[in-house]
Scaffold this motif. Structure first.
Motif, mmCIF file in Angstrom:
data_model
loop_
_atom_site.group_PDB
_atom_site.id
_atom_site.type_symbol
_atom_site.label_atom_id
_atom_site.label_comp_id
_atom_site.label_asym_id
_atom_site.label_seq_id
_atom_site.Cartn_x
_atom_site.Cartn_y
_atom_site.Cartn_z
ATOM 1 N N MET A 166 -40.427 83.863 55.303
ATOM 2 C CA MET A 166 -39.304 84.707 55.701
ATOM 3 C C MET A 166 -38.305 84.866 54.556
ATOM 4 S SD MET A 166 -36.292 84.224 58.548
ATOM 5 C CE MET A 166 -35.393 83.086 57.465
ATOM 6 N N ILE A 167 -37.966 83.771 53.879
ATOM 7 C CA ILE A 167 -36.979 83.907 52.807
ATOM 8 C C ILE A 167 -37.552 84.675 51.627
ATOM 9 C CG2 ILE A 167 -35.661 81.884 53.547
ATOM 10 C CD1 ILE A 167 -36.831 80.342 51.149
ATOM 11 N N THR A 168 -38.855 84.531 51.379
ATOM 12 C CA THR A 168 -39.478 85.335 50.331
ATOM 13 C C THR A 168 -39.359 86.814 50.663
ATOM 14 O OG1 THR A 168 -41.022 83.623 49.628
ATOM 15 C CG2 THR A 168 -41.664 85.894 49.194
ATOM 16 N N PHE A 169 -39.609 87.164 51.920
ATOM 17 C CA PHE A 169 -39.439 88.545 52.364
ATOM 18 C C PHE A 169 -38.019 89.016 52.094
ATOM 19 C CE2 PHE A 169 -38.177 91.609 55.577
ATOM 20 C CZ PHE A 169 -39.184 92.551 55.508
ATOM 21 N N CYS A 170 -37.028 88.161 52.363
ATOM 22 C CA CYS A 170 -35.628 88.528 52.128
ATOM 23 C C CYS A 170 -35.321 88.686 50.648
ATOM 24 C CB CYS A 170 -34.703 87.482 52.747
ATOM 25 S SG CYS A 170 -34.745 87.424 54.551
ATOM 26 N N PHE A 171 -35.849 87.798 49.804
ATOM 27 C CA PHE A 171 -35.646 87.936 48.350
ATOM 28 C C PHE A 171 -36.148 89.301 47.885
ATOM 29 C CE2 PHE A 171 -36.680 83.122 48.014
ATOM 30 C CZ PHE A 171 -35.371 82.764 48.285
ATOM 31 N N LEU A 172 -37.359 89.655 48.304
ATOM 32 C CA LEU A 172 -37.995 90.890 47.843
ATOM 33 C C LEU A 172 -37.295 92.125 48.401
ATOM 34 C CD1 LEU A 172 -41.715 89.775 48.262
ATOM 35 C CD2 LEU A 172 -40.439 89.982 46.110
ATOM 36 N N ALA A 173 -36.968 92.085 49.690
ATOM 37 C CA ALA A 173 -36.303 93.245 50.296
ATOM 38 C C ALA A 173 -34.946 93.497 49.659
ATOM 39 C CB ALA A 173 -36.146 93.016 51.804
ATOM 40 N N ALA A 174 -34.211 92.433 49.380
ATOM 41 C CA ALA A 174 -32.840 92.582 48.889
ATOM 42 C C ALA A 174 -32.771 93.004 47.434
ATOM 43 C CB ALA A 174 -32.082 91.266 49.081
ATOM 44 N N GLN A 175 -33.749 92.601 46.619
ATOM 45 C CA GLN A 175 -33.667 92.996 45.214
ATOM 46 C C GLN A 175 -34.189 94.396 44.983
ATOM 47 O OE1 GLN A 175 -36.272 91.027 42.234
ATOM 48 N NE2 GLN A 175 -37.192 89.953 43.966
ATOM 49 N N GLY A 176 -35.027 94.925 45.871
ATOM 50 C CA GLY A 176 -35.532 96.278 45.729
ATOM 51 C C GLY A 176 -36.545 96.403 44.610
ATOM 52 N N GLY A 177 -37.331 97.484 44.639
ATOM 53 C CA GLY A 177 -38.305 97.728 43.594
ATOM 54 C C GLY A 177 -39.539 96.856 43.678
ATOM 55 N N CYS A 178 -39.710 96.140 44.763
ATOM 56 C CA CYS A 178 -40.834 95.221 44.921
ATOM 57 C C CYS A 178 -41.646 95.585 46.163
ATOM 58 C CB CYS A 178 -40.346 93.774 45.048
ATOM 59 S SG CYS A 178 -39.354 93.186 43.675
ATOM 60 N N GLU A 179 -41.749 96.876 46.455
ATOM 61 C CA GLU A 179 -42.357 97.287 47.723
ATOM 62 C C GLU A 179 -43.812 96.829 47.875
ATOM 63 O OE1 GLU A 179 -40.063 99.120 46.132
ATOM 64 O OE2 GLU A 179 -38.589 98.909 47.742
ATOM 65 N N PRO A 180 -44.668 96.882 46.833
ATOM 66 C CA PRO A 180 -46.041 96.372 47.029
ATOM 67 C C PRO A 180 -46.058 94.905 47.437
ATOM 68 C CG PRO A 180 -45.914 97.696 45.035
ATOM 69 C CD PRO A 180 -44.496 97.483 45.486
ATOM 70 N N GLN A 181 -45.229 94.097 46.775
ATOM 71 C CA GLN A 181 -45.146 92.686 47.133
ATOM 72 C C GLN A 181 -44.521 92.500 48.511
ATOM 73 O OE1 GLN A 181 -44.090 94.007 44.243
ATOM 74 N NE2 GLN A 181 -45.201 92.966 42.600
ATOM 75 N N LEU A 182 -43.581 93.380 48.854
ATOM 76 C CA LEU A 182 -42.921 93.282 50.157
ATOM 77 C C LEU A 182 -43.914 93.552 51.288
ATOM 78 C CD1 LEU A 182 -40.231 92.713 51.522
ATOM 79 C CD2 LEU A 182 -39.665 95.135 51.301
ATOM 80 N N VAL A 183 -44.778 94.518 51.107
ATOM 81 C CA VAL A 183 -45.823 94.780 52.104
ATOM 82 C C VAL A 183 -46.727 93.563 52.238
ATOM 83 C CG1 VAL A 183 -47.851 96.179 52.667
ATOM 84 C CG2 VAL A 183 -45.787 97.289 51.786
ATOM 85 N N SER A 184 -47.131 93.004 51.097
ATOM 86 C CA SER A 184 -48.007 91.826 51.120
ATOM 87 C C SER A 184 -47.358 90.657 51.836
ATOM 88 C CB SER A 184 -48.356 91.431 49.676
ATOM 89 O OG SER A 184 -49.131 90.248 49.657
ATOM 90 N N HIS A 185 -46.086 90.419 51.568
ATOM 91 C CA HIS A 185 -45.417 89.283 52.209
ATOM 92 C C HIS A 185 -45.029 89.589 53.658
ATOM 93 C CE1 HIS A 185 -45.242 86.172 49.145
ATOM 94 N NE2 HIS A 185 -45.226 87.167 48.269
#
Length: 230
Positions: A166-185
């Protein structure tokens, strides 16, 4: 500077929305500790260190234990880099010391230099599927990802695996520009029981801290992950 004195009209609207309306929105509520952990992770992701200093005492007052806070900050290094996380680590230590918390906290490591790769790959497989057991063999970055990111951090106590995703999802969502990784997580979260509805609640509770564009992008990634999982 007290913004309630310098910017009273703004603060009235902001706090009414972020601290009341969002928190109490029907169908978008989270357990208090979960909500605060998500917000702390999102503030790390968007580099909101001053807001983090304000949010951390509220999180501690709500029952988030110091060990959990430290684990959020430590894990952020693998997704944000020490250059962006160091100010948050210093801020965390300052807040904890001011509240009388004795540092360092008890260690939470469960791996050694000898078994971190094996246990990290096992954690990856538990989150993403058995195909990840050998993913580290694809190159040195993949090996570092398994041994360092997952072996050094995901295997630590203080947060469980679902909380860490969950926190990894939040790190990625909040920094932006990481959509492929965000989908994966997002998929990884779902594999651990953090379903689509839960992740949307997480985004909703973080929206005031990361803004609408990144929140809407995160929801699109959640929906994509859910569609791919069918």
């Amino acid at each position: 500077m007290d913004l309630h004195q310098t910017d009273p009209e703004f603060m009235e609207r902001f706090e009414a929305f972020a601290l009341e309306e969002v928190v109490k929105e029907e169908g978008q509520q989270l357990a208090e500790t979960t909500r605060h952990i998500a917000i702390l992770a999102a503030l790390l992701g968007c580099q909101g260190v001053e807001a983090f200093r304000l949010a951390l005492p509220r999180a501690l007052d709500a029952g988030v234990v110091p060990t959990a806070v430290k684990e959020v900050v430590y894990q952020a290094v693998d997704y944000l880099g020490i250059g962006r996380v160091l100010p948050f680590l210093n801020a965390t230590n300052e807040v904890l010391k001011a509240r009388g918390v004795e540092l360092p906290l008890p260690g939470q490591a469960t791996t050694t230099a000898e078994d971190r790769l094996e246990k990290g790959a096992a954690a990856q497989a538990e989150i993403f599927g058995e195909h990840m057991k050998d993913a580290w063999k694809a190159g040195h970055i993949n090996r570092w990802l398994a041994a360092n990111c997952f072996g050094d951090y995901y295997t630590r106590t203080g947060l469980d695996l679902a909380q860490r995703e969950m926190i990894t999802f939040c790190f990625l969502a909040a920094q932006g520009g990481c959509e492929p990784q965000l989908v994966s997580h997002a998929r990884g979260n779902m594999n651990l029981g953090n379903d689509r509805a839960f992740l949307i609640r997480v985004v909703s509770q973080c929206l005031s801290y990361i803004g609408y564009p990144r929140s809407l992008n995160a929801i699109s990634c959640i929906n994509k992950a859910a569609e791919e999982a069918r």
